[in-house]
Design a protein around this motif. Structure first.
Motif: not given
Length: 187
Positions: A46-50, A55-56, A138-147
């Motif tokens: 999940v980490c690289p996706t976040e 980065a985007n 929780d570490n299984g839940i990714g975040r959203d940079a736009s939010e």
């Protein structure tokens, strides 16, 4: 006790950013808005996706005068190796801070002691060094940079407009509220 409105604790760390190792400290963060994003570990799932999502959106954070710091309990050397080998992490231009002693993870109360890893913690810090937003997943839940961008804009708006507050789903340019007795029961 919540960390909201507390000052970040003193720290010194080494980060990897744009091909160099740099020193980062609580003093580095003073004078501008900062976003500190804790993640469990390099070379994971999940980490690289976040971090790629951040980065985007990094240019937008920069336009807002916000520095971004990704932090894990890995070393700055591991951050460099990950940057050199991952297509997603190659996009990262913000600082990747090494926290091998877990000092930062403890200071921000996101350390999972028995694993030596951090939870997914997001902290928005104002120019005075106060934590204005904190969110821990929780570490299984990714975040959203736009939010996160929306929330930082709201924090900056409230800071520059005393007496006003941002309602749910507030976006830049939308109406705010001025709390008063007249509003009680009318919203």
């Amino acid at each position: 006790m919540s960390l909201i409105n507390t000052h970040i604790k003193p720290f010194k760390a080494t980060a990897y950013q744009n091909g160099k190792f740099i020193d980062v400290s609580n003093e580095t963060m003073k004078g501008k808005w900062s976003v500190v994003v804790f993640y469990p570990a390099d070379f994971t799932f999940v980490c690289p996706t976040e971090l790629e999502d951040l980065a985007n959106n990094y240019a937008e954070f920069q336009k807002m005068g916000v520095d971004v710091y990704g932090v894990s309990t890995d070393t700055h050397f591991a951050h460099k190796a990950w940057h050199d080998t991952s297509d997603a992490i190659k996009k990262v231009q913000y600082a990747l801070v090494g926290d091998p002693t877990a000092t930062l993870a403890r200071n921000f109360e996101v350390l999972i002691e028995e694993e030596g890893l951090a939870l997914r913690g997001t902290f928005v810090i104002n120019p005075e060094g106060q934590i204005k937003i904190m969110e821990v997943h929780d570490n299984g839940i990714g975040r959203d940079a736009s939010e996160l961008l929306r929330k930082v804009k709201a924090a900056q708006y409230v800071a520059s407009h005393p007496g006003e507050v941002c309602p749910a789903k507030w976006t830049e340019g939308a109406e705010t509220l001025t709390p008063s007795l007249d509003l009680v029961g009318k919203i």
